[in-house]
Design an enzyme around this catalytic site. Sequence first.
Site, short mmCIF file in Angstrom:
data_model
loop_
_atom_site.label_atom_id
_atom_site.label_comp_id
_atom_site.label_asym_id
_atom_site.label_seq_id
_atom_site.Cartn_x
_atom_site.Cartn_y
_atom_site.Cartn_z
N ASP A 81 41.86 32.94 34.62
CA ASP A 81 41.46 33.16 36.00
C ASP A 81 42.49 32.50 36.92
OD1 ASP A 81 39.86 34.08 38.07
OD2 ASP A 81 38.70 32.24 38.16
N TYR B 74 44.20 32.00 41.01
CA TYR B 74 43.74 31.51 42.33
C TYR B 74 44.71 32.09 43.36
CZ TYR B 74 41.80 27.75 45.37
OH TYR B 74 41.16 27.02 46.35
N HIS C 200 41.60 32.63 50.72
CA HIS C 200 40.55 31.87 50.02
C HIS C 200 41.00 30.44 49.76
CE1 HIS C 200 37.37 30.80 47.25
NE2 HIS C 200 38.28 30.55 46.31
N ARG D 172 39.65 19.30 52.16
CA ARG D 172 40.75 18.36 52.41
C ARG D 172 41.22 18.35 53.85
NH1 ARG D 172 42.10 20.94 47.68
NH2 ARG D 172 43.49 22.37 48.80
N GLU E 294 31.85 35.13 43.09
CA GLU E 294 33.25 35.20 43.51
C GLU E 294 33.72 36.65 43.37
OE1 GLU E 294 34.81 30.65 42.62
OE2 GLU E 294 35.57 32.30 41.40
N GLU F 174 36.19 39.23 42.75
CA GLU F 174 37.49 39.25 42.09
C GLU F 174 37.77 40.64 41.53
OE1 GLU F 174 38.60 36.08 39.54
OE2 GLU F 174 37.18 34.64 40.40
N ASP G 15 33.10 36.32 39.13
CA ASP G 15 33.22 35.08 38.36
C ASP G 15 32.24 34.06 38.95
OD1 ASP G 15 34.18 33.39 36.41
OD2 ASP G 15 35.82 32.64 37.62
N ARG H 257 28.75 25.65 42.24
CA ARG H 257 29.57 24.82 43.12
C ARG H 257 29.26 23.33 43.01
NH1 ARG H 257 33.75 28.12 44.26
NH2 ARG H 257 33.07 30.07 45.20
N GLN I 185 30.59 22.05 39.72
CA GLN I 185 32.05 22.04 39.76
C GLN I 185 32.58 20.86 40.56
OE1 GLN I 185 33.78 25.76 40.97
NE2 GLN I 185 35.85 24.94 41.12
N TYR J 295 35.15 18.75 38.12
CA TYR J 295 36.46 19.39 38.04
C TYR J 295 37.63 18.41 38.05
CZ TYR J 295 37.98 18.88 42.93
OH TYR J 295 38.40 18.39 44.14
N LYS K 4 31.86 27.19 35.35
CA LYS K 4 32.34 28.57 35.28
C LYS K 4 31.98 29.27 33.98
CE LYS K 4 35.02 28.99 39.03
NZ LYS K 4 35.05 30.15 39.95
N THR L 55 30.76 35.52 33.33
CA THR L 55 31.70 36.24 34.18
C THR L 55 31.40 37.72 33.99
OG1 THR L 55 33.41 34.53 33.92
CG2 THR L 55 34.13 36.72 34.66
N THR M 73 39.13 34.54 43.61
CA THR M 73 38.39 35.07 44.75
C THR M 73 39.31 35.75 45.75
OG1 THR M 73 36.79 33.28 44.49
CG2 THR M 73 36.74 34.48 46.56
N GLU N 182 32.43 30.28 51.32
CA GLU N 182 33.15 30.55 52.56
C GLU N 182 32.25 31.19 53.61
OE1 GLU N 182 37.37 32.16 51.46
OE2 GLU N 182 36.01 32.51 49.77
#
Length: 422
Positions: free
Chosen positions: A123, A125, A130, A139, A196, A198, A231, A235, A238, A242, A251, A255, A347, A361
Amino acid sequence: MSVSFVPVPAGSDFPLENLPYAVFSTKSNPVHRLCVAIGEHVLDLKAVSHLFAPPLQAALQAETLNLLMSLGHEAWAAVRTQTQKLLLRGSELEQNVDLRLLALVPQSDILLHLPAQIGDYTDFYSSIHHATNVGIMFRGADNALMPNWRHLPVGYHGRASSVVVSGTPIRRPLGQTLPEGADKPVFGACKLLDFELEMAFFIGGPGNQLGESIKVDDAWQNVFGFTLMNDWSARDIQKWEYVPLGPFTAKNMGTSISPWVVTTAALKPFLLDNFPQEPEVLPYLRQTLPFNFDINLEVSLKPANDNETIISKSNFKHLYWTPLQQIAHHSITGCNLRPGDLMASGTISGETPDSYGSLLELCWRGTKTVELQGGKTRKFLQDYDEVIIRGHCEKNGLRIGFGSCAGQVLPAHPVTIKMCIY
């Protein structure tokens, strides 16, 4: 425009120019076999395999697409050309009544299965919108993209065993989370379950030997076809797990992919220039061939016993990193890719809020609500919600569709605590 003798309703995802592959069975014949979709029917490729060149017959008689995938792009083109000829008005198939009745099966009578035996699943990114949105949430705007993001296709190795075909329910996972303000984790059901949006593609061709790599402008030969993907993402699990190695149990619970695999050949009319990349990437990722596509995508959310609401509309063209760059980067170390391997986009979000490809989002980390029909709202998925992803291309009267990728959320298994008496 060529015309099939099989009726194709207006607005169908599956005209003669598409012919997506799938693996199907019927109640009367439970053997898995290959097919292509045409209108509201499928053509059983095993039933007509004797009408193809001998080198192709074994692949068309197989129970998965892996053998056909392994034969390479020249074989794929030969199968596509012959399949289209068989479906034309006046063809050998139309004139052979017994064979036609055997080989053409209404889609209402079939069961669809995973199209391939998936050896490995990666997978990526690849959507800059996204990645930027997630970065801003966690962040801040000044550090939204990590320093490596514009230099390489970020990705992780997923769990191939839990890739399931559309229609398979997904059970809400159990796991560890760290509640806000707490200093110790707790165990329980995921509270922030997400989808997600995808797309994914299957690796084809002979692949590459261990220790060898695939050049970026040769990588198109290794793209067999594309499918829709959800996917699923836990959250809250994760967020706790993570660091430092990335997604794991958040995850691996499931899927979902569409059963239909749309070939690159069918998508050629919808080819676009690649997403502009700045700064210039390293030489092994410098792609000269266009390999981006105008694929309209949408996500609907359907609560139990209620109507569905479209909550997102996006497009494949928003991906910053292309499938060819993903293959080149994945194999640059000498990692061997094999027919049937699955490579996902990550995503797919656009620039505007109505095009975001996840609830994370759309609800902006829980600060907003997503409005549904009937006055209902969501921030994250509730039990028995169904998520339905659809995709299609449309240009100059030609529509190429991907069908749908759907899955319903089942409640988590009850948490039981066993008491030990000494």
